[in-house]
Design a protein around this motif. Structure first.
Motif, PDB file in Angstrom:
ATOM      1  N   ALA A   1       0.834  -1.207   0.000  1.00 58.84           N
ATOM      2  CA  ALA A   1       0.000   0.000   0.000  1.00 58.84           C
ATOM      3  C   ALA A   1       0.864   1.250   0.000  1.00 58.84           C
ATOM      4  N   GLY A   2       1.695   1.389  -1.009  1.00 57.22           N
ATOM      5  CA  GLY A   2       2.532   2.568  -1.056  1.00 57.22           C
ATOM      6  C   GLY A   2       2.260   3.441  -2.258  1.00 57.22           C
ATOM      7  N   THR A   3       1.333   3.026  -3.097  1.00 55.59           N
ATOM      8  CA  THR A   3       1.018   3.766  -4.319  1.00 55.59           C
ATOM      9  C   THR A   3      -0.490   3.842  -4.484  1.00 55.59           C
ATOM     10  N   ASN A   4      -0.904   4.508  -5.543  1.00 54.92           N
ATOM     11  CA  ASN A   4      -2.332   4.567  -5.864  1.00 54.92           C
ATOM     12  C   ASN A   4      -2.786   3.319  -6.599  1.00 54.92           C
ATOM     13  N   GLU A   5      -1.846   2.510  -7.065  1.00 53.44           N
ATOM     14  CA  GLU A   5      -2.181   1.299  -7.804  1.00 53.44           C
ATOM     15  C   GLU A   5      -2.187   0.098  -6.858  1.00 53.44           C
ATOM     16  N   VAL A   6      -2.860  -0.959  -7.289  1.00 52.16           N
ATOM     17  CA  VAL A   6      -2.909  -2.183  -6.498  1.00 52.16           C
ATOM     18  C   VAL A   6      -1.657  -2.997  -6.820  1.00 52.16           C
TER      19      VAL A   6
ATOM     20  N   THR B   1      23.750 -17.072  -2.979  1.00 48.40           N
ATOM     21  CA  THR B   1      22.436 -16.702  -2.478  1.00 48.40           C
ATOM     22  C   THR B   1      21.853 -15.701  -3.457  1.00 48.40           C
ATOM     23  N   LEU B   2      20.613 -15.934  -3.876  1.00 47.01           N
ATOM     24  CA  LEU B   2      19.895 -14.993  -4.727  1.00 47.01           C
ATOM     25  C   LEU B   2      18.798 -14.381  -3.871  1.00 47.01           C
ATOM     26  N   GLU B   3      18.863 -13.079  -3.717  1.00 49.18           N
ATOM     27  CA  GLU B   3      17.859 -12.361  -2.949  1.00 49.18           C
ATOM     28  C   GLU B   3      17.084 -11.470  -3.915  1.00 49.18           C
ATOM     29  N   VAL B   4      15.760 -11.570  -3.875  1.00 45.83           N
ATOM     30  CA  VAL B   4      14.900 -10.823  -4.786  1.00 45.83           C
ATOM     31  C   VAL B   4      13.842 -10.076  -3.988  1.00 45.83           C
ATOM     32  N   ALA B   5      13.615  -8.830  -4.373  1.00 45.87           N
ATOM     33  CA  ALA B   5      12.503  -8.042  -3.836  1.00 45.87           C
ATOM     34  C   ALA B   5      11.796  -7.454  -5.049  1.00 45.87           C
ATOM     35  N   SER B   6      10.512  -7.801  -5.216  1.00 40.88           N
ATOM     36  CA  SER B   6       9.804  -7.373  -6.419  1.00 40.88           C
ATOM     37  C   SER B   6       8.420  -6.821  -6.102  1.00 40.88           C
ATOM     38  N   PHE B   7       7.886  -6.133  -7.086  1.00 47.61           N
ATOM     39  CA  PHE B   7       6.532  -5.590  -7.026  1.00 47.61           C
ATOM     40  C   PHE B   7       5.844  -5.935  -8.337  1.00 47.61           C
ATOM     41  N   THR B   8       4.612  -6.376  -8.255  1.00 48.49           N
ATOM     42  CA  THR B   8       3.771  -6.547  -9.426  1.00 48.49           C
ATOM     43  C   THR B   8       2.539  -5.691  -9.189  1.00 48.49           C
TER      44      THR B   8
ATOM     45  N   GLY C   1      -0.014  -5.539 -16.250  1.00 51.94           N
ATOM     46  CA  GLY C   1       0.635  -5.142 -15.013  1.00 51.94           C
ATOM     47  C   GLY C   1       2.058  -4.735 -15.291  1.00 51.94           C
ATOM     48  N   VAL C   2       2.680  -4.148 -14.300  1.00 52.32           N
ATOM     49  CA  VAL C   2       4.101  -3.817 -14.383  1.00 52.32           C
ATOM     50  C   VAL C   2       4.802  -4.579 -13.265  1.00 52.32           C
ATOM     51  N   TYR C   3       5.806  -5.341 -13.651  1.00 52.75           N
ATOM     52  CA  TYR C   3       6.628  -6.120 -12.725  1.00 52.75           C
ATOM     53  C   TYR C   3       7.972  -5.418 -12.623  1.00 52.75           C
ATOM     54  N   MET C   4       8.390  -5.099 -11.414  1.00 55.59           N
ATOM     55  CA  MET C   4       9.686  -4.481 -11.187  1.00 55.59           C
ATOM     56  C   MET C   4      10.385  -5.235 -10.067  1.00 55.59           C
TER      57      MET C   4
END
Length: 191
Positions: A116-121, A140-147, A157-160
């Motif tokens: 809940a940090g943007t106007n988009e879901v 070690t592979l560490e990933v932090a993503s947003f869809t 959608g936009v995946y980053m």
């Protein structure tokens, strides 16, 4: 059929993070003032030198950077999404796709939650996996993503994602925090 296409897109995104590119990068970017305008989104580069554009297309961009403790990758792309009845269904969909794409590796930790940090879901996903390099060395592979669902198209959608490959125990930075900083530099544009 659409399910398979979406699974393929998300799996491909994670696969790109796990593989390091042996090709020379397309361009070197060394300024925080560089914005990468794609169809569907604009990504304003982090305020760090050393990022190189590895791939760039109309709907995607892939950057990499070598650091003292490992290598980083930023990927942003437009993805196809099914229609969701509610946010819980969207969250469950992303959770299932990420679990499916991680089956080949030992997952040390992961978390999927609404963001809940943007106007988009949006759904935020973080994970830490045990991998092997091409030479057999433990990584070690560490990933932090947003869809995020795109505001102009309910089936897009936009995946980053921000990822880091490093030798086990050689990193103590908060990747989720760094990814949020990067995510705050992502803007939706016309598709």
């Amino acid at each position: 059929m659409q399910f398979k296409n979406i699974l393929l897109l998300l799996s491909s995104a994670l696969f790109i993070f796990a593989c390091s590119s042996t090709k020379a990068p397309e361009e070197n970017v060394s300024s925080a003032s560089v914005d990468l305008m794609q169809k569907g989104f604009l990504l304003s580069l982090p305020e760090e030198d050393g990022w190189q554009v590895v791939k760039k297309g109309d709907y995607k961009v892939l950057l990499s950077k070598k650091g003292a403790s490992g290598s980083y990758t930023i990927q942003a792309l437009v993805v196809a999404l099914p229609t969701f009845e509610d946010d819980d269904q969207f969250l469950e969909f992303i959770k299932n796709r990420m679990a499916e794409s991680s089956k080949k590796h030992k997952v040390l930790e992961n978390n999927t939650a609404m963001y809940a940090g943007t106007n988009e879901v949006c759904v935020q996903y973080t994970s830490k996996e045990e991998r092997k390099s091409k030479t057999g060395q433990a990584l070690t592979l560490e990933v932090a993503s947003f869809t995020c669902r795109h505001p102009n198209n309910p089936n897009a959608g936009v995946y980053m994602a921000l990822s880091k490959n490093y030798a086990p125990g050689n990193s103590d930075e908060n990747m989720a925090e760094k990814a949020i900083e990067l995510f705050n530099r992502l803007y939706f544009t016309e598709l």
